[in-house]
Motif scaffolding. Structure first.
Motif, PDB file in Angstrom:
ATOM      1  N   ALA A 158      13.075  45.452 -26.723  1.00  0.00           N
ATOM      2  CA  ALA A 158      12.835  44.026 -26.519  1.00  0.00           C
ATOM      3  C   ALA A 158      12.522  43.738 -25.059  1.00  0.00           C
ATOM      4  CB  ALA A 158      14.062  43.228 -26.951  1.00  0.00           C
ATOM      5  N   PRO A 159      11.593  42.812 -24.817  1.00  0.00           N
ATOM      6  CA  PRO A 159      11.359  42.413 -23.436  1.00  0.00           C
ATOM      7  C   PRO A 159      12.580  41.663 -22.916  1.00  0.00           C
ATOM      8  CG  PRO A 159      10.119  41.012 -24.924  1.00  0.00           C
ATOM      9  CD  PRO A 159      10.744  42.088 -25.756  1.00  0.00           C
ATOM     10  N   ALA A 160      12.927  41.909 -21.671  1.00  0.00           N
ATOM     11  CA  ALA A 160      14.117  41.284 -21.108  1.00  0.00           C
ATOM     12  C   ALA A 160      13.761  40.598 -19.803  1.00  0.00           C
ATOM     13  CB  ALA A 160      15.198  42.339 -20.863  1.00  0.00           C
ATOM     14  N   GLY A 161      14.572  39.647 -19.429  1.00  0.00           N
ATOM     15  CA  GLY A 161      14.433  38.988 -18.139  1.00  0.00           C
ATOM     16  C   GLY A 161      13.121  38.252 -17.993  1.00  0.00           C
ATOM     17  N   LEU A 162      12.404  38.578 -16.929  1.00  0.00           N
ATOM     18  CA  LEU A 162      11.152  37.902 -16.613  1.00  0.00           C
ATOM     19  C   LEU A 162      10.099  38.128 -17.700  1.00  0.00           C
ATOM     20  CD1 LEU A 162       9.509  36.264 -14.573  1.00  0.00           C
ATOM     21  CD2 LEU A 162       8.855  38.429 -13.512  1.00  0.00           C
ATOM     22  N   GLY A 163      10.095  39.309 -18.306  1.00  0.00           N
ATOM     23  CA  GLY A 163       9.133  39.582 -19.371  1.00  0.00           C
ATOM     24  C   GLY A 163       9.314  38.654 -20.560  1.00  0.00           C
ATOM     25  N   ARG A 164      10.540  38.433 -20.939  1.00  0.00           N
ATOM     26  CA  ARG A 164      10.819  37.514 -22.056  1.00  0.00           C
ATOM     27  C   ARG A 164      10.424  36.085 -21.686  1.00  0.00           C
ATOM     28  NH1 ARG A 164      13.267  38.427 -26.669  1.00  0.00           N
ATOM     29  NH2 ARG A 164      14.270  36.750 -27.803  1.00  0.00           N
ATOM     30  N   VAL A 165      10.724  35.692 -20.453  1.00  0.00           N
ATOM     31  CA  VAL A 165      10.348  34.350 -19.987  1.00  0.00           C
ATOM     32  C   VAL A 165       8.831  34.191 -20.006  1.00  0.00           C
ATOM     33  CG1 VAL A 165      10.352  32.827 -17.969  1.00  0.00           C
ATOM     34  CG2 VAL A 165      12.439  34.008 -18.630  1.00  0.00           C
ATOM     35  N   LEU A 166       8.105  35.222 -19.577  1.00  0.00           N
ATOM     36  CA  LEU A 166       6.640  35.157 -19.599  1.00  0.00           C
ATOM     37  C   LEU A 166       6.103  35.003 -21.018  1.00  0.00           C
ATOM     38  CD1 LEU A 166       5.579  37.798 -16.931  1.00  0.00           C
ATOM     39  CD2 LEU A 166       5.062  35.369 -16.910  1.00  0.00           C
ATOM     40  N   LEU A 167       6.662  35.747 -21.969  1.00  0.00           N
ATOM     41  CA  LEU A 167       6.187  35.627 -23.347  1.00  0.00           C
ATOM     42  C   LEU A 167       6.530  34.267 -23.954  1.00  0.00           C
ATOM     43  CD1 LEU A 167       6.841  39.196 -24.779  1.00  0.00           C
ATOM     44  CD2 LEU A 167       4.658  38.141 -24.202  1.00  0.00           C
ATOM     45  N   VAL A 168       7.695  33.745 -23.637  1.00  0.00           N
ATOM     46  CA  VAL A 168       8.050  32.408 -24.131  1.00  0.00           C
ATOM     47  C   VAL A 168       7.115  31.362 -23.521  1.00  0.00           C
ATOM     48  CG1 VAL A 168       9.835  30.627 -24.076  1.00  0.00           C
ATOM     49  CG2 VAL A 168      10.442  32.964 -24.674  1.00  0.00           C
ATOM     50  N   SER A 169       6.825  31.499 -22.233  1.00  0.00           N
ATOM     51  CA  SER A 169       5.918  30.538 -21.602  1.00  0.00           C
ATOM     52  C   SER A 169       4.505  30.656 -22.173  1.00  0.00           C
ATOM     53  CB  SER A 169       5.913  30.718 -20.083  1.00  0.00           C
ATOM     54  OG  SER A 169       5.303  31.931 -19.724  1.00  0.00           O
ATOM     55  N   ALA A 170       4.077  31.871 -22.506  1.00  0.00           N
ATOM     56  CA  ALA A 170       2.764  32.043 -23.136  1.00  0.00           C
ATOM     57  C   ALA A 170       2.738  31.380 -24.510  1.00  0.00           C
ATOM     58  CB  ALA A 170       2.412  33.517 -23.253  1.00  0.00           C
ATOM     59  N   ALA A 171       3.851  31.458 -25.241  1.00  0.00           N
ATOM     60  CA  ALA A 171       3.921  30.779 -26.538  1.00  0.00           C
ATOM     61  C   ALA A 171       3.827  29.261 -26.355  1.00  0.00           C
ATOM     62  CB  ALA A 171       5.222  31.153 -27.250  1.00  0.00           C
ATOM     63  N   VAL A 172       4.511  28.733 -25.351  1.00  0.00           N
ATOM     64  CA  VAL A 172       4.458  27.284 -25.091  1.00  0.00           C
ATOM     65  C   VAL A 172       3.042  26.876 -24.678  1.00  0.00           C
ATOM     66  CG1 VAL A 172       5.293  25.469 -23.550  1.00  0.00           C
ATOM     67  CG2 VAL A 172       6.897  27.099 -24.528  1.00  0.00           C
ATOM     68  N   VAL A 173       2.392  27.679 -23.847  1.00  0.00           N
ATOM     69  CA  VAL A 173       1.019  27.380 -23.433  1.00  0.00           C
ATOM     70  C   VAL A 173       0.093  27.362 -24.640  1.00  0.00           C
ATOM     71  CG1 VAL A 173      -0.973  28.357 -22.206  1.00  0.00           C
ATOM     72  CG2 VAL A 173       1.224  28.163 -21.059  1.00  0.00           C
ATOM     73  N   HIS A 174       0.255  28.308 -25.549  1.00  0.00           N
ATOM     74  CA  HIS A 174      -0.601  28.324 -26.740  1.00  0.00           C
ATOM     75  C   HIS A 174      -0.317  27.138 -27.656  1.00  0.00           C
ATOM     76  CE1 HIS A 174      -1.719  32.373 -25.494  1.00  0.00           C
ATOM     77  NE2 HIS A 174      -2.775  32.184 -26.236  1.00  0.00           N
ATOM     78  N   ALA A 175       0.931  26.717 -27.724  1.00  0.00           N
ATOM     79  CA  ALA A 175       1.250  25.535 -28.531  1.00  0.00           C
ATOM     80  C   ALA A 175       0.591  24.288 -27.943  1.00  0.00           C
ATOM     81  CB  ALA A 175       2.764  25.354 -28.616  1.00  0.00           C
ATOM     82  N   LEU A 176       0.680  24.129 -26.629  1.00  0.00           N
ATOM     83  CA  LEU A 176       0.061  22.966 -25.984  1.00  0.00           C
ATOM     84  C   LEU A 176      -1.461  23.020 -26.068  1.00  0.00           C
ATOM     85  CD1 LEU A 176       2.342  22.652 -22.826  1.00  0.00           C
ATOM     86  CD2 LEU A 176       2.312  21.178 -24.845  1.00  0.00           C
ATOM     87  N   LEU A 177      -2.035  24.192 -25.842  1.00  0.00           N
ATOM     88  CA  LEU A 177      -3.489  24.322 -25.961  1.00  0.00           C
ATOM     89  C   LEU A 177      -3.951  24.092 -27.398  1.00  0.00           C
ATOM     90  CD1 LEU A 177      -4.305  27.368 -23.657  1.00  0.00           C
ATOM     91  CD2 LEU A 177      -4.825  24.959 -23.255  1.00  0.00           C
ATOM     92  N   GLY A 178      -3.136  24.518 -28.350  1.00  0.00           N
ATOM     93  CA  GLY A 178      -3.479  24.270 -29.745  1.00  0.00           C
ATOM     94  C   GLY A 178      -3.521  22.786 -30.058  1.00  0.00           C
ATOM     95  N   ALA A 179      -2.577  22.048 -29.500  1.00  0.00           N
ATOM     96  CA  ALA A 179      -2.552  20.599 -29.729  1.00  0.00           C
ATOM     97  C   ALA A 179      -3.773  19.921 -29.112  1.00  0.00           C
ATOM     98  CB  ALA A 179      -1.270  20.013 -29.151  1.00  0.00           C
ATOM     99  N   VAL A 180      -4.213  20.417 -27.976  1.00  0.00           N
ATOM    100  CA  VAL A 180      -5.364  19.819 -27.295  1.00  0.00           C
ATOM    101  C   VAL A 180      -6.677  20.244 -27.948  1.00  0.00           C
ATOM    102  CG1 VAL A 180      -6.618  19.790 -25.105  1.00  0.00           C
ATOM    103  CG2 VAL A 180      -4.148  19.550 -25.115  1.00  0.00           C
ATOM    104  N   THR A 181      -6.765  21.491 -28.375  1.00  0.00           N
ATOM    105  CA  THR A 181      -8.039  21.995 -28.888  1.00  0.00           C
ATOM    106  C   THR A 181      -8.442  21.371 -30.220  1.00  0.00           C
ATOM    107  OG1 THR A 181      -6.942  23.885 -29.902  1.00  0.00           O
ATOM    108  CG2 THR A 181      -7.931  24.221 -27.747  1.00  0.00           C
ATOM    109  N   TRP A 182      -7.504  20.895 -30.992  1.00  0.00           N
ATOM    110  CA  TRP A 182      -7.874  20.265 -32.268  1.00  0.00           C
ATOM    111  C   TRP A 182      -8.830  19.101 -32.019  1.00  0.00           C
ATOM    112  CZ3 TRP A 182      -6.950  21.340 -37.373  1.00  0.00           C
ATOM    113  CH2 TRP A 182      -7.313  20.354 -38.282  1.00  0.00           C
ATOM    114  N   GLY A 183      -8.502  18.266 -31.047  1.00  0.00           N
ATOM    115  CA  GLY A 183      -9.342  17.104 -30.774  1.00  0.00           C
ATOM    116  C   GLY A 183     -10.569  17.412 -29.949  1.00  0.00           C
ATOM    117  N   LEU A 184     -10.467  18.350 -29.003  1.00  0.00           N
ATOM    118  CA  LEU A 184     -11.579  18.590 -28.086  1.00  0.00           C
ATOM    119  C   LEU A 184     -12.567  19.637 -28.569  1.00  0.00           C
ATOM    120  CD1 LEU A 184      -9.719  18.480 -24.663  1.00  0.00           C
ATOM    121  CD2 LEU A 184     -11.089  16.699 -25.732  1.00  0.00           C
ATOM    122  N   VAL A 185     -12.077  20.694 -29.202  1.00  0.00           N
ATOM    123  CA  VAL A 185     -12.955  21.798 -29.573  1.00  0.00           C
ATOM    124  C   VAL A 185     -13.177  21.858 -31.078  1.00  0.00           C
ATOM    125  CG1 VAL A 185     -13.298  24.292 -29.406  1.00  0.00           C
ATOM    126  CG2 VAL A 185     -12.155  23.081 -27.560  1.00  0.00           C
ATOM    127  N   GLY A 186     -12.108  21.710 -31.845  1.00  0.00           N
ATOM    128  CA  GLY A 186     -12.256  21.730 -33.290  1.00  0.00           C
ATOM    129  C   GLY A 186     -11.158  22.532 -33.961  1.00  0.00           C
TER     130      GLY A 186
END
Length: 163
Positions: free
Chosen positions: A78-106
């Motif tokens: 399992a990723p630990a420490g900073l690696g886990r934080v990076l993956l969680v932040s990447a998941a949050v970024v994809h969730a936010l980008l997903g919310a934005v892309t529905w209206g802007l891109v499709g």
């Protein structure tokens, strides 16, 4: 086990996204530079440079997240420490980008973001932080790798102490 293939897929997807994001922002910076137009009085050179810089920074961020997923796949831990934080932040970024892309891109871009979000979350959930057991270890009260019953070690009773 599904853990390692998921980690490999997440690593490949994040590396591809890193390259795609960096290339897209670099292209947008070149377009702004060649048009030589101002947006609300902003300097076109500043807009071009900031787009290229942002693309490089964001691409490096996704590449670092891909490196964490790659190390997870190689080590099967399992990723630990900073690696886990990076993956969680990447998941949050994809969730936010997903919310934005529905209206802007499709919807297709939305589905891609949700797919990557799901892969990252699956990676984080399959490595749930429990300590790994050796392959021949048995669950408590079960049989060992050679079929023999596993008995817990016997500890001698403690000697009474004088008051």
């Amino acid at each position: 086990m599904v853990r390692r293939p998921v980690a490999w897929v997440v690593a490949l997807v994040l590396f591809a996204e890193a390259l795609g994001i960096a290339a897209l922002n670099w292209f947008l910076g070149v377009v702004v530079d060649r048009q030589d137009m101002s947006l609300a009085g902003l300097d076109p050179d500043v807009m071009s440079t900031s787009s290229k810089t942002g693309g490089i920074v964001f691409g490096l961020y996704f590449a670092l997240c891909g490196l964490v997923a790659l190390l997870t796949a190689l080590r099967d831990r399992a990723p630990a420490g900073l690696g886990r934080v990076l993956l969680v932040s990447a998941a949050v970024v994809h969730a936010l980008l997903g919310a934005v892309t529905w209206g802007l891109v499709g919807p297709l871009a939305f589905l891609w973001m949700v797919l990557v979000l799901g892969l990252i979350v699956l990676l984080l959930m399959t490595y749930d932080g429990r300590p790994e057991q050796p392959a021949d270890a048995a669950p408590e009260g079960g049989a060992g790798g050679d079929g023999s019953p596993v008995t817990p070690p016997v500890t001698p009773p403690a000697a009474p102490t004088a008051p």
